[in-house]
Design an enzyme around this catalytic site. Structure first.
Site, PDB file in Angstrom:
ATOM      1  N   LYS A  76       0.821  -1.216   0.000  1.00  0.00           N
ATOM      2  CA  LYS A  76       0.000   0.000   0.000  1.00  0.00           C
ATOM      3  C   LYS A  76       0.854   1.264   0.000  1.00  0.00           C
ATOM      4  CE  LYS A  76      -3.907  -2.331   2.141  1.00  0.00           C
ATOM      5  NZ  LYS A  76      -3.342  -3.674   1.914  1.00  0.00           N
ATOM      6  N   LEU A 100      -2.290 -13.875   4.966  1.00  0.00           N
ATOM      7  CA  LEU A 100      -3.467 -14.666   5.306  1.00  0.00           C
ATOM      8  C   LEU A 100      -3.564 -14.880   6.807  1.00  0.00           C
ATOM      9  CD1 LEU A 100      -3.025 -17.337   2.524  1.00  0.00           C
ATOM     10  CD2 LEU A 100      -4.708 -15.500   2.543  1.00  0.00           C
ATOM     11  N   GLY A 101      -4.715 -14.590   7.370  1.00  0.00           N
ATOM     12  CA  GLY A 101      -4.951 -14.872   8.776  1.00  0.00           C
ATOM     13  C   GLY A 101      -4.448 -13.823   9.738  1.00  0.00           C
ATOM     14  N   SER A 102      -3.895 -12.718   9.231  1.00  0.00           N
ATOM     15  CA  SER A 102      -3.405 -11.690  10.141  1.00  0.00           C
ATOM     16  C   SER A 102      -4.579 -10.936  10.757  1.00  0.00           C
ATOM     17  CB  SER A 102      -2.503 -10.699   9.393  1.00  0.00           C
ATOM     18  OG  SER A 102      -3.246 -10.015   8.401  1.00  0.00           O
TER      19      SER A 102
END
Length: 611
Positions: free
Chosen positions: A411, A450-452
């Site tokens: 970002k 993933l999964g944070s």
């Protein structure tokens, strides 16, 4: 039946077999003559066989084995015990029979022992596997096993075992190998290839599918799951190839196919030597150690045995948790784990920590990362992501830290939001320090993990568990994804490659449409798409339809390591950052966001290469 009772039954059975086998053998060898051998010698030989059989049976644990799981190993133990028994009896017969041995009779006795003793052990198992297990399978779920290799065979064998308490009953295999078609493995036929899964499930009324190929690449797993998703059967899989290598494949290890299994990539082999040279025996500091990335960095660092591992974080409970977890590692005996509560916005506290412990490497993972929240709280984003990074980075310079690694984000590329802009400014801060400091400052950019915490996947799972709807901002929205362990490993690897000033960019693979991610999660949760509604809510403030890891002109050719690139850097005015830090509290939210964008997008002309 307890062990003692079972042992008595087997002992009596073996005694009967051994006692009578030699007489049967002599009758077979000498059917029409009773004068070809000495009765006394045969009786003494029979007694020797009886005694020594039990001796060797105890030595080779024939009475301690669980014959429900008998296989080649158990058969070999029987052969060894029987062979030594016959040889011992032959020696005694030689000594008491005027140096004469009834060779043919003893050979037939050896064969009878193996056939009868081995057969007694295996007969029950064959009967049980063919009839009892099938009868017990009436109320079990009809299961298709994908993969007729070693792991698939082990799963089929266990599912057919009477001691298996699983509710699965194997009906068929599918495998893409032409040589395995129409073969049977433990009585289960191979009936087709992966592409035939939908038809096989319908024809054989399959309720459950087990993917039993631990060595699958992610692309291959995606292909198999795509075929499975065309059915209504539940899908499970084996965890990983290491379980097969260690002989630990079992039905109890089957797990649901998670979206992480489909989106994660094949693991990268780390350059162990380069990491060991920079980490092993050194003091390493991780900020944000209680967060998703920070805690995983700590887990990945432990096997390299740093002398001290500093767990720095603001939240006391998260630091308490990761500290307790790391202390259970085998390496904890050799690594001094030091939990430290401190806010990166507190310059004096950061200098105190760095000055006291003098780390060689700092992994700076502490940051505010939630895009919509930072849009509403831009001043806090500046305090944490900009000023906090500056505090830790300047402390590293002041106390001679060797390497400073900033965990950044995709970002930060062409940012349209406060979070991305503050992370880009954090990159600028360490690039500025790198010009004058002996410390090597580098940044590592990657996409969503993933999964944070704050990840879309836990949110989708929660919405599905509640019956829906699943909320997606826009049908066109895409994101890059990487698993937390992979991201952490590559951050550590990038740190070992640092020369100073680089922005390392991790290869995130192909972007994933968020709506496809939602559909996959719905299917993997056991629902059809028409059972869980997907609602499009519109793009939130600060969000982009797609993320970029590099500007078009910001990448240097070639990888410096597998899945790691080095970006070019854009010139900027450090004075603007100093002015921001001095006056940001005077701005309202809109003014502050405008100022952040002015800094990020100013001077976007000529590009320079990182030193």
């Amino acid at each position: 039946m307890n062990f003692r009772t079972r042992m008595i039954y087997i002992f009596i059975l073996d005694s009967l077999i051994v006692s009578f086998a030699i007489f049967i053998a002599h009758w077979l060898v000498y059917p029409h003559s009773s004068h070809s051998y000495n009765d006394t010698v045969i009786i003494i030989t029979a007694l020797c066989l009886l005694i020594f059989h039990h001796v060797y049976a105890i030595i080779y644990n024939l009475y301690n084995k669980v014959w429900a799981y008998a296989s080649v190993g158990e058969l070999l133990a029987i052969i060894k015990a029987v062979t030594l028994t016959i040889l011992t009896a032959g020696v005694i017969q030689f000594l008491i029979n005027d140096f004469v041995i009834y060779r043919r009779a003893l050979l037939v006795t050896w064969m009878l022992h193996i056939i009868l003793i081995g057969g007694s052990r295996f007969a029950w198992r064959v009967f049980r596997d063919r009839y009892i297990s099938k009868a017990n399978g009436v109320d079990k779920k009809r299961t298709l096993i994908v993969g007729a290799g070693a792991a698939g065979a082990m799963i089929a064998r266990q599912l057919n075992n009477e001691h298996n308490h699983s509710n699965l009953y194997p009906v068929a295999f599918v495998d893409d190998s032409p040589s395995k078609q129409r073969m049977q493995i433990y009585g289960v036929p191979v009936v087709g290839k992966v592409k035939h899964i939908p038809e096989i499930v319908e024809q054989k009324q399959i309720e459950h599918i087990v993917i039993a190929i631990p060595s699958l690449k992610k692309s291959e797993l995606q292909k198999i799951v795509a075929y499975c998703n065309k059915t209504k059967a539940k899908v499970q899989m084996l965890p990983k190839i290491e379980d097969l290598a260690e002989g630990r494949v079992s039905v109890s290890q089957l797990k649901n196919v998670e979206v992480e299994d489909l989106l994660g990539r094949d693991p990268v082999e780390l350059d162990i030597r380069s990491i060991e040279s920079s980490v092993t025996g050194e003091t390493v500091m991780v900020t944000g150690a209680g967060g998703s990335i920070g805690s995983e960095l700590c887990r990945q660092l432990m096997p390299f045995k740093p002398k001290r591992l500093l767990l720095v974080g603001h939240g006391e409970y998260s630091i308490y948790e990761i500290n307790n977890e790391l202390k259970k590692f085998d390496e904890a005996k050799e690594v001094e784990i030091i939990p430290l509560i401190g806010d990166i916005k507190d310059c004096r506290r950061m200098e105190d920590i760095v000055g006291t412990y003098r780390p060689k490497i700092i992994y700076h993972a502490a940051a505010h990362k939630h895009v919509p929240l930072m849009e509403e709280n831009p001043h806090e984003a500046v305090k944490n992501n900009v000023i906090g990074t500056k505090n830790v980075a300047e402390a590293a310079d002041k106390f001679g830290v060797d390497t400073f690694v900033l965990v950044s984000t995709d970002k930060a590329v062409n940012p349209t939001n406060v979070m991305g802009a503050t992370k880009r400014i954090a990159e600028m801060i360490i690039q500025t320090l790198n010009e004058t400091s002996k410390t090597k400052y580098v940044a590592v950019r990657f996409g969503n993990v993933l999964g944070s915490r704050g990840s879309v996947i836990p949110l989708f799972k929660k919405q599905i568990a509640e019956g829906g709807p699943v909320t997606v901002t826009d049908e066109r929205m895409t994101r890059y994804f990487m698993t937390i362990p992979e991201a952490s490993r590559l951050v550590i690897q990038a740190g070992s490659l640092a020369k100073g000033g680089e922005i390392f960019v991790l290869d995130m693979g192909e972007p994933v449409k968020i709506v496809d991610l939602a559909k996959n999660l719905i299917k993997l949760s056991g629902y059809e798409e028409d059972e869980i509604e997907i609602v499009f809510t519109g793009i939130r403030p600060g969000e982009k339809l797609y993320e970029e890891l590099l500007n078009e002109n910001e990448i240097m050719p070639g990888q410096v390591y597998e899945k790691i690139y080095v970006g070019r850097t854009v010139p900027f005015d450090p004075g603007q950052i100093d002015e921001l830090i001095e006056h940001f509290l005077d701005y309202d939210n809109k003014q502050l966001k405008d100022e952040l964008m002015n800094i990020v997008y100013a001077n976007r002309g000529e590009l320079v290469t990182a030193k």
